[in-house]
Motif scaffolding. Structure first.
Motif, PDB file in Angstrom:
ATOM      1  N   UNK A 154       0.692  -1.279  -0.182  1.00 42.92           N
ATOM      2  CA  UNK A 154      -0.106   0.073   0.039  1.00 42.92           C
ATOM      3  C   UNK A 154       0.764   1.316  -0.010  1.00 42.92           C
ATOM      4  N   UNK A 155       0.687   2.066  -0.946  1.00 46.09           N
ATOM      5  CA  UNK A 155       1.456   3.418  -1.223  1.00 46.09           C
ATOM      6  C   UNK A 155       0.448   4.632  -1.070  1.00 46.09           C
ATOM      7  N   UNK A 156       0.814   5.508   0.058  1.00 48.35           N
ATOM      8  CA  UNK A 156      -0.112   6.753   0.200  1.00 48.35           C
ATOM      9  C   UNK A 156       0.515   8.131  -0.425  1.00 48.35           C
ATOM     10  N   UNK A 157      -0.145   8.361  -1.291  1.00 47.38           N
ATOM     11  CA  UNK A 157       0.577   9.716  -2.410  1.00 47.38           C
ATOM     12  C   UNK A 157       0.101  11.047  -1.704  1.00 47.38           C
ATOM     13  N   UNK A 158       0.667  12.389  -2.147  1.00 41.01           N
ATOM     14  CA  UNK A 158       0.753  13.340  -1.560  1.00 41.01           C
ATOM     15  C   UNK A 158      -0.796  13.910  -1.458  1.00 41.01           C
TER      16      UNK A 158
ATOM     17  N   UNK B  83      -4.636   6.186  -1.569  1.00 39.25           N
ATOM     18  CA  UNK B  83      -3.715   5.245  -1.447  1.00 39.25           C
ATOM     19  C   UNK B  83      -3.779   4.402  -2.613  1.00 39.25           C
ATOM     20  N   UNK B  84      -2.770   3.798  -3.063  1.00 39.71           N
ATOM     21  CA  UNK B  84      -2.939   2.569  -4.158  1.00 39.71           C
ATOM     22  C   UNK B  84      -2.413   1.320  -3.516  1.00 39.71           C
ATOM     23  N   UNK B  85      -3.124   0.196  -4.114  1.00 36.88           N
ATOM     24  CA  UNK B  85      -2.922  -1.030  -3.474  1.00 36.88           C
ATOM     25  C   UNK B  85      -2.248  -1.958  -4.825  1.00 36.88           C
TER      26      UNK B  85
ATOM     27  N   UNK C 276      -7.591   1.673  -5.961  1.00 30.29           N
ATOM     28  CA  UNK C 276      -7.304   3.048  -5.495  1.00 30.29           C
ATOM     29  C   UNK C 276      -8.417   3.210  -4.397  1.00 30.29           C
ATOM     30  N   UNK C 277      -7.767   3.580  -3.452  1.00 26.64           N
ATOM     31  CA  UNK C 277      -8.737   4.054  -2.060  1.00 26.64           C
ATOM     32  C   UNK C 277      -8.583   5.480  -1.899  1.00 26.64           C
ATOM     33  N   UNK C 278      -9.842   6.110  -2.369  1.00 23.98           N
ATOM     34  CA  UNK C 278      -9.649   7.507  -2.274  1.00 23.98           C
ATOM     35  C   UNK C 278      -9.806   8.366  -0.944  1.00 23.98           C
ATOM     36  N   UNK C 279      -8.674   8.862  -0.547  1.00 19.57           N
ATOM     37  CA  UNK C 279      -8.846   9.518   0.816  1.00 19.57           C
ATOM     38  C   UNK C 279      -8.122   9.007   1.585  1.00 19.57           C
ATOM     39  N   UNK C 280      -7.486   7.677   1.602  1.00 18.05           N
ATOM     40  CA  UNK C 280      -6.610   6.982   2.595  1.00 18.05           C
ATOM     41  C   UNK C 280      -7.003   5.588   2.522  1.00 18.05           C
ATOM     42  N   UNK C 281      -6.026   4.872   3.574  1.00 20.38           N
ATOM     43  CA  UNK C 281      -6.184   3.409   3.361  1.00 20.38           C
ATOM     44  C   UNK C 281      -7.599   2.989   3.572  1.00 20.38           C
ATOM     45  N   UNK C 282      -8.444   3.373   4.410  1.00 20.94           N
ATOM     46  CA  UNK C 282      -9.752   3.274   4.530  1.00 20.94           C
ATOM     47  C   UNK C 282     -10.814   3.820   3.890  1.00 20.94           C
ATOM     48  N   UNK C 283     -10.283   4.641   2.803  1.00 23.63           N
ATOM     49  CA  UNK C 283     -11.285   5.271   2.147  1.00 23.63           C
ATOM     50  C   UNK C 283     -11.861   4.757   1.020  1.00 23.63           C
ATOM     51  N   UNK C 284     -12.653   5.449   0.277  1.00 21.16           N
ATOM     52  CA  UNK C 284     -13.776   4.897  -0.740  1.00 21.16           C
ATOM     53  C   UNK C 284     -12.828   4.119  -1.801  1.00 21.16           C
ATOM     54  N   UNK C 285     -13.155   3.052  -2.294  1.00 22.70           N
ATOM     55  CA  UNK C 285     -12.525   2.260  -3.463  1.00 22.70           C
ATOM     56  C   UNK C 285     -13.217   2.870  -4.743  1.00 22.70           C
ATOM     57  N   UNK C 286     -12.450   3.407  -5.501  1.00 16.61           N
ATOM     58  CA  UNK C 286     -12.839   3.860  -6.737  1.00 16.61           C
ATOM     59  C   UNK C 286     -12.128   3.097  -8.017  1.00 16.61           C
ATOM     60  N   UNK C 287     -12.632   3.342  -9.211  1.00 14.48           N
ATOM     61  CA  UNK C 287     -12.468   2.683 -10.557  1.00 14.48           C
ATOM     62  C   UNK C 287     -11.091   3.278 -10.637  1.00 14.48           C
TER      63      UNK C 287
END
Length: 266
Positions: A194-198, A202-204, A243-254
């Protein structure tokens, strides 16, 4: 009268008129005197020439040299340098002068070195800035992969990412700059990163054969983070990307629209 005529008559003319007579001694002695007269004139001329020669300057080069020296002295006097002498330095004075020269040279060398270092540092900064400007801000997670499954419902469950098929141990890349949050085993994924961006997203990355990064590591877009594999719940070698929008536990988007917004086409 007879005596006067006889005295005026040249004896050379009288004597031949007397047949059988001997020549007078005066006639015999007169002829040699007349012949010696030109020799006397020549000797006198030679003596006069020699006496005049003593008055002629027979050493023109010496005269020219003297004139040249006089001229040189005259120029020196006009320049005001006649009589100047170089004063000799004492040992302490010469030592002091040499020390001043050494200090001046060291200062000059130090200034040149500092200027060269500053220029090198400026060149390095400019090079880094140019490389940074040329570096891509986002990349595809796998080069040459084939999309085998999209985002959405699948087999009665929600498929929260996309599947990208490629040969085993194909390099996988961080799609953008970021920080590794987790790297290791995970249920269903076998192995996951898991990588968090600026921007907070977060991308998995799942199912890889080998992980090449660790938690807390800073990565840039295009850095290799793992080698593609077939671990976990997988039917073949592929990358499962989320792709997790807004963080590791954020919304998963296309992931496909999210990547397209950043210039990445899959």
């Amino acid at each position: 009268m007879t005596g006067q005529v006889a005295l005026q008559t040249d004896p050379a003319e009288v004597v031949p008129g007397l047949p059988g007579a001997r020549r007078p001694w005066l006639a015999v002695r007169r002829l040699p005197a007349e012949r010696r007269r030109p020799a006397f004139y020549l000797a006198a001329g030679l003596i006069g020439a020699l006496s005049m020669g003593t008055m002629i300057d027979t050493d023109p080069p010496a005269h020219a040299e003297t004139a040249s020296m006089s001229h040189s002295v005259s120029v020196a006097e006009q320049l005001g340098i006649e009589g100047e002498r170089t004063s000799a330095l004492s040992d302490p004075e010469s030592t002091r002068v040499l020390q001043e020269l050494v200090v001046s040279r060291n200062q000059r060398d130090a200034a040149q070195t500092a200027a060269a270092d500053a220029q090198a540092a400026a060149d390095h900064v400019a090079l880094v800035a140019a490389m940074e400007a040329a570096r891509p801000k986002a990349v595809s997670p796998v080069d040459g992969a084939r999309l085998t499954s999209g985002f959405g419902p699948r087999w009665g469950t929600m498929h929260s990412g996309i599947d990208l098929a490629a040969p085993m141990r194909t390099p996988e890349y961080a799609v953008m700059d970021g920080v590794v949050l987790e790297a290791g085993p995970a249920s269903g994924f076998g192995l996951v990163v898991y990588i968090q961006h600026d921007n907070g997203d977060v991308t998995a990355y799942g199912h890889m054969d080998e992980i090449l990064v660790e938690a807390g590591q800073v990565v840039r877009a295009g850095d290799i983070i793992a080698l593609l594999g077939n671990r976990g719940q997988s039917t073949g070698p592929h990358l499962h990307f989320e792709v997790h929008k807004g963080g590791l536990n954020g919304t998963k988007v296309d992931p496909l629209p999210w990547l397209r917004e950043r210039g990445v086409q899959i």
